[in-house]
Design an enzyme around this catalytic site. Structure first.
Site, PDB file in Angstrom:
ATOM      1  N   PRO A   1      -1.057-138.244 -22.840  1.00  0.00           N
ATOM      2  CA  PRO A   1      -2.244-137.455 -22.499  1.00  0.00           C
ATOM      3  C   PRO A   1      -2.172-136.985 -21.045  1.00  0.00           C
ATOM      4  O   PRO A   1      -1.808-137.771 -20.176  1.00  0.00           O
ATOM      5  CB  PRO A   1      -3.415-138.434 -22.708  1.00  0.00           C
ATOM      6  CG  PRO A   1      -2.806-139.786 -22.721  1.00  0.00           C
ATOM      7  CD  PRO A   1      -1.369-139.642 -23.128  1.00  0.00           C
TER       8      PRO A   1
ATOM      9  N   GLY B   1      -3.617-140.273 -15.506  1.00  0.00           N
ATOM     10  CA  GLY B   1      -2.987-141.274 -14.646  1.00  0.00           C
ATOM     11  C   GLY B   1      -1.739-141.894 -15.264  1.00  0.00           C
ATOM     12  O   GLY B   1      -1.294-142.949 -14.825  1.00  0.00           O
ATOM     13  N   LEU B   2      -1.167-141.229 -16.277  1.00  0.00           N
ATOM     14  CA  LEU B   2      -0.001-141.805 -16.959  1.00  0.00           C
ATOM     15  C   LEU B   2       1.310-141.073 -16.622  1.00  0.00           C
ATOM     16  O   LEU B   2       2.333-141.291 -17.267  1.00  0.00           O
ATOM     17  CB  LEU B   2      -0.221-141.814 -18.481  1.00  0.00           C
ATOM     18  CG  LEU B   2      -1.425-142.632 -18.971  1.00  0.00           C
ATOM     19  CD1 LEU B   2      -1.578-142.515 -20.489  1.00  0.00           C
ATOM     20  CD2 LEU B   2      -1.307-144.105 -18.580  1.00  0.00           C
ATOM     21  N   GLY B   3       1.264-140.221 -15.617  1.00  0.00           N
ATOM     22  CA  GLY B   3       2.500-139.581 -15.147  1.00  0.00           C
ATOM     23  C   GLY B   3       3.076-138.565 -16.115  1.00  0.00           C
ATOM     24  O   GLY B   3       4.290-138.418 -16.228  1.00  0.00           O
ATOM     25  N   SER B   4       2.184-137.834 -16.805  1.00  0.00           N
ATOM     26  CA  SER B   4       2.672-136.894 -17.814  1.00  0.00           C
ATOM     27  C   SER B   4       3.550-135.787 -17.211  1.00  0.00           C
ATOM     28  O   SER B   4       4.588-135.437 -17.769  1.00  0.00           O
ATOM     29  CB  SER B   4       1.479-136.352 -18.595  1.00  0.00           C
ATOM     30  OG  SER B   4       1.421-134.990 -18.581  1.00  0.00           O
TER      31      SER B   4
ATOM     32  N   ALA C   1       5.473-135.791 -14.509  1.00  0.00           N
ATOM     33  CA  ALA C   1       6.799-136.286 -14.109  1.00  0.00           C
ATOM     34  C   ALA C   1       7.672-136.512 -15.344  1.00  0.00           C
ATOM     35  O   ALA C   1       8.862-136.183 -15.351  1.00  0.00           O
ATOM     36  CB  ALA C   1       6.668-137.579 -13.311  1.00  0.00           C
ATOM     37  N   ALA C   2       7.085-137.043 -16.418  1.00  0.00           N
ATOM     38  CA  ALA C   2       7.868-137.308 -17.635  1.00  0.00           C
ATOM     39  C   ALA C   2       8.389-136.004 -18.238  1.00  0.00           C
ATOM     40  O   ALA C   2       9.536-135.927 -18.686  1.00  0.00           O
ATOM     41  CB  ALA C   2       7.020-138.074 -18.651  1.00  0.00           C
TER      42      ALA C   2
ATOM     43  N   ASP D   1       6.144-142.160 -10.289  1.00  0.00           N
ATOM     44  CA  ASP D   1       6.140-141.560 -11.628  1.00  0.00           C
ATOM     45  C   ASP D   1       7.546-141.122 -12.046  1.00  0.00           C
ATOM     46  O   ASP D   1       8.005-141.447 -13.147  1.00  0.00           O
ATOM     47  CB  ASP D   1       5.182-140.358 -11.687  1.00  0.00           C
ATOM     48  CG  ASP D   1       3.735-140.772 -11.554  1.00  0.00           C
ATOM     49  OD1 ASP D   1       3.487-141.920 -11.146  1.00  0.00           O
ATOM     50  OD2 ASP D   1       2.842-139.950 -11.851  1.00  0.00           O
TER      51      ASP D   1
HETATM   52  O1  PMV Z   1      -4.526-142.695 -11.526  1.00  0.00           O
HETATM   53  P1  PMV Z   1      -3.343-142.358 -10.667  1.00  0.00           P
HETATM   54  O2  PMV Z   1      -2.041-142.240 -11.434  1.00  0.00           O
HETATM   55  O3  PMV Z   1      -3.640-141.165  -9.783  1.00  0.00           O
HETATM   56  O4  PMV Z   1      -3.082-143.628  -9.698  1.00  0.00           O
HETATM   57  C1  PMV Z   1      -3.792-143.856  -8.518  1.00  0.00           C
HETATM   58  C2  PMV Z   1      -3.330-145.135  -7.888  1.00  0.00           C
HETATM   59  C3  PMV Z   1      -4.039-145.470  -6.570  1.00  0.00           C
HETATM   60  O5  PMV Z   1      -3.522-146.717  -6.130  1.00  0.00           O
HETATM   61  C4  PMV Z   1      -5.532-145.598  -6.743  1.00  0.00           C
HETATM   62  C5  PMV Z   1      -3.790-144.416  -5.511  1.00  0.00           C
HETATM   63  C6  PMV Z   1      -2.371-144.367  -4.984  1.00  0.00           C
HETATM   64  O6  PMV Z   1      -2.053-143.349  -4.313  1.00  0.00           O
HETATM   65  O7  PMV Z   1      -1.584-145.302  -5.153  1.00  0.00           O
END
Ligand code: PMV
Length: 329
Positions: free
Chosen positions: A109, A113-116, A118-119, A160
């Site tokens: 998705p 926050g799952l690095g889509s 970059a993958a 990522d």
């Molecule tokens: O949800 P994401 O993938 O943007 O992860 C954020 C992680 C934090 O520690 C909150 C911020 C960071 O830059 O590491």
């Protein structure tokens, strides 16, 4: 008709240490078995055609009259920008000007926050290089993807693209510790997407203002998160799943205490635990986005059902050591 080449690359999940990592504490991320797939065919033109199955959208540009600088003006669709840059950077690196047809088909998705992105970049770089008869090392694939991410995301941490390229576990700490660690077993997990959008920078700013207001308390919480990371690392390497679960629960409580959870994240966490998960926590910035639950294989479907009936979108998957890979074409 030229042959198709298919490569896939995994999403990343922050397991422990989000937010505290901003303050130079360690964190652990892992590859998960939700994969982005890129299908690449060399064409007899100078056109790059990219079609995303997920967005049902297509863009194209001609290699004869494009530069990295002019690409951003040409491509109206920001979601496809990272893969456009990854493509251009790969062709420039290889010194090639061949036309390509690229199809993206991803299970990850986006904006969760799952690095889509970059993958997608990593799988595309791999598939392009094989289609053009090169065998790029993982170090080069990861750094090309990182350079593409930098244009789109400003200052990405490099986590990522590293997780997506190599798979397994990554232990990282600012400014420049990035240690790859093996993962000996596939650990079953369920990701629950709240489908609530959030901005990482807003959540990071929230923690910073709390830290400025109550440094004596918040510093102790951030220190406790750092200790959790070290305990979790041993538990992960020794495959002590019950301990991993308990540490996740503690980490979620600490993240809640610094104001980065959300009512819906908490609901999904508690419904997963009630359904028998060994542990559950938010992942990434919080405030929406995703949580994940660690489960025994026997409870996986019950945990996924509980997440679904609480209004989340469940993804049954596993932590995996499989990084970028060629798939049968
Ligand atoms: O949800 P994401 O993938 O943007 O992860 C954020 C992680 C934090 O520690 C909150 C911020 C960071 O830059 O590491």
């Amino acid at each position: 008709m030229n042959k198709y080449y298919i490569a896939s690359a995994p999403a990343k999940l922050i397991l422990f240490g989000e937010h505290s990592v901003v303050y130079s504490k360690p964190a652990i991320a892992a590859a998960i078995n939700l994969r982005a797939k890129s299908i690449v065919r060399v064409t007899n033109s100078h056109e790059i055609e990219i079609f995303s199955k997920n967005y049902n959208s297509k863009i194209s540009f001609n290699l004869k009259n494009i530069t990295e600088e002019s690409l951003i003006k040409k491509i109206g669709n920001p979601t496809l920008l990272p893969v456009c840059y990854a493509t251009l950077k790969t062709l420039n690196y290889l010194g090639e000007q061949k036309g390509l047809s690229i199809v993206i088909d991803s299970q990850i998705p986006p904006s969760a926050g799952l690095g889509s992105s970059a993958a997608v970049s990593v799988s595309t770089i791999k598939a392009i290089s094989i289609a053009l008869n090169y065998n790029l090392s993982n170090d080069i694939i990861s750094s090309l993807a990182f350079n593409a991410e930098k244009i789109v995301h400003g200052t990405p941490s490099g986590i990522d693209n590293t997780v997506s390229t190599y798979g397994g576990l990554i232990y990282f700490k600012k400014p420049d510790t990035l240690r790859r660690l093996p993962l000996s077993v596939e650990l079953p997990i369920v990701i629950g997407n709240t489908n609530i959008s959030r901005q990482t920078k807003t959540l990071v700013a929230r923690v910073r203002s709390l830290l400025e207001k109550y440094p004596s308390v918040i510093n102790r919480i951030l220190d406790a998160m750092a200790v959790l990371v070290e305990l979790a690392l041993s538990a992960l390497q020794e495959n002590r799943t019950e301990d991993i679960g308990s540490l996740m629960n503690i980490n979620h409580g600490l993240l809640t205490s610094i104001g980065v959870s959300h009512k819906k994240l908490d609901l999904l966490v508690y419904s997963a635990l009630s359904a028998g998960a060994l542990g559950a926590k938010l992942t990434g910035a919080g405030g929406g986005g995703c949580m994940f639950a660690l489960s025994n294989k026997t409870n996986l479907n019950a945990v996924a059902d509980a997440i679904k009936s609480t209004g989340g979108t469940p993804y049954v998957t596993s932590l995996t050591s499989k990084g970028v890979a060629l798939e049968d074409s």
